[in-house]
Design an enzyme around this catalytic site. Structure first.
Site, PDB file in Angstrom:
ATOM      1  CE1 TYR A 159       0.249   1.967   4.200  1.00 42.19           C
ATOM      2  CE2 TYR A 159       0.620  -0.373   4.594  1.00 42.19           C
ATOM      3  CZ  TYR A 159       0.714   0.944   5.017  1.00 42.19           C
ATOM      4  OH  TYR A 159       1.257   1.229   6.228  1.00 42.19           O
ATOM      5  CG  ASP A 182      -4.331   2.040   9.990  1.00 40.59           C
ATOM      6  OD1 ASP A 182      -5.130   2.215  10.919  1.00 40.59           O
ATOM      7  OD2 ASP A 182      -3.107   2.098  10.129  1.00 40.59           O
ATOM      8  CG  HIS A 231      -6.143  -3.984   9.527  1.00 37.64           C
ATOM      9  ND1 HIS A 231      -6.332  -2.816   8.825  1.00 37.64           N
ATOM     10  CD2 HIS A 231      -4.790  -4.177   9.547  1.00 37.64           C
ATOM     11  CE1 HIS A 231      -5.178  -2.320   8.448  1.00 37.64           C
ATOM     12  NE2 HIS A 231      -4.219  -3.125   8.869  1.00 37.64           N
ATOM     13  N   GLY A 278      -6.704  10.114   9.439  1.00 36.57           N
ATOM     14  CA  GLY A 278      -6.556  10.658   8.095  1.00 36.57           C
ATOM     15  C   GLY A 278      -6.931   9.671   7.009  1.00 36.57           C
TER      16      GLY A 278
END
Length: 385
Positions: free
Chosen positions: A58, A160, A149, A233
């Site tokens: 990623y 994330d 995840h 974020g």
């Protein structure tokens, strides 16, 4: 240094004596520098063979997606060729990738497959993208349908992961007329994750343990205890990408917009007034061990600007984006080799139950988390509102 949006839009050549750099020192670049071009050129110069960026992952996918945004503006053929060369190290002649896709992290670079199929028409890239798409129906989920995840983190939802998989899924649905499944999965995951991770601050906890068995999980809420900046974020970035893919009249847009509004208002609230950046643990700015982290500061600056542009938040908040932009630029210098360096970037970070676990993370230079998010931010801030 103070760089206006108008000045940023002017292009300058990084070589040929355009920048005055004193040997053995680092200094801020002039206002007219095209920062995106400078970062891409510098990174390629350091890694002429894209294989040296690392294998399928990623962080590489993020940097190269940012590079593609710069390519779209400048139309520099070598940028697209560089992306293609990196992808071709992983995609064989039959369009197969040697990866089981047992984590959401492993799916993010799939966005490059969609791009390359559009740009080149080579069917291998669609075949490879379909390999990732076909992993989703059997991918493990919590009882309310949120993707773990990874298969090794049983019942865990990390902020994330939203960016790693849901934009790819939504973009795949848009590009290949597979929206019935893809849009529903992407929006369901965004809203489900958000519901588990949200807090009264407007920020999101780093992670949630559905069964409460994770060592860091609160016994009542099952959330981790802290607001790690980059984790939050990622969620903001994922929302914008999915909203871009959804049809304009789709009823599932409204809750996503509401989430964006919550996040952007929290970002403005917790912006460091001294630097314009944001702290590694977002709400602990008064802690002397805390530090402002560059990749998250890029993300938050981008998110505020995008939300203003879309009309999701008042235009008055654009000043926070400009302050964030100036703050990030303070972390960008030119070395004696004329190449850019971006400082204070946190590398990959797992969920932790201690503040020291976040504070003690390395403060790296030119980590791809920071390079990629810088390009996203810079391309956004280059556009006139």
């Amino acid at each position: 240094m103070s760089i206006s949006r108008r000045d940023f839009g002017r292009l300058a050549v990084l070589t040929g004596g355009a920048l005055a750099v004193t040997a053995g020192t680092a200094q801020a670049a002039p206002a007219a520098t095209d920062w995106s071009k400078a970062v891409v050129d510098s990174t390629i110069a350091r890694n002429p063979d894209p294989k040296s960026l690392g294998g399928w992952g990623y962080t590489q996918g993020l940097f190269l997606y940012g590079t593609y945004l710069v390519y779209q503006r400048l139309r520099t053929p070598s940028y697209l060729a560089y992306i293609k060369r990196w992808v071709d190290y992983s995609v064989d002649s039959k369009g197969h990738i040697n990866d089981a896709f047992n984590s959401l992290d492993s799916m993010q670079a799939g966005n490059l497959l969609l791009i390359l199929h559009r740009e080149t028409g080579d069917a291998r890239y669609r075949t490879a993208a379909q390999q990732i798409r076909n992993r989703f129906p059997g991918y493990p989920r919590t009882s309310d349908g949120a993707m773990w995840h990874s298969t090794s983190f049983t019942q865990q939802l990390w902020c994330d992961g939203l960016y790693m998989a849901q934009p790819f899924l939504a973009n795949y649905g848009k590009q290949y007329n597979d929206g019935t499944y893809c849009f529903q999965e992407a929006t369901h995951n965004l809203t489900t994750y958000f519901g588990h991770l949200t807090s009264s601050t407007g920020l999101l906890f780093h992670a949630y343990s559905a069964d409460g068995k994770a060592s860091w999980a609160n016994k009542t809420t099952h959330t981790s205890p802290y607001y790690w900046a980059r984790a939050v974020g990622w969620v903001a970035l994922a929302h914008f990408d999915v909203l871009d893919a959804l049809p304009a009249g789709d009823s599932r847009r409204a809750p996503l917009v509401k989430n964006v509004q919550q996040l952007v208002n929290a970002f403005v609230k917790y912006q460091d007034p001294a630097t314009g950046r944001w702290f590694q643990v977002v709400d602990k700015g008064s802690d002397s061990q805390n530090w402002t982290e560059t990749s998250a500061s890029c993300m938050y600056t981008y998110a505020i600007s995008r939300a203003v542009r879309a009309g999701y938040v008042p235009s008055s908040l654009s000043s926070a984006a400009q302050k964030g932009y100036q703050g990030v630029l303070q972390k960008v210098t030119l070395g004696s080799d004329g190449r850019t360096n971006i400082a204070d970037i946190c590398p990959g970070t797992a969920v932790t139950g201690s503040l020291s676990g976040y504070y003690s993370r390395p403060r790296t230079v030119n980590d791809q988390h920071g390079l990629g998010t810088f390009l996203l931010m810079n391309e956004e801030l280059a556009k006139p509102l």
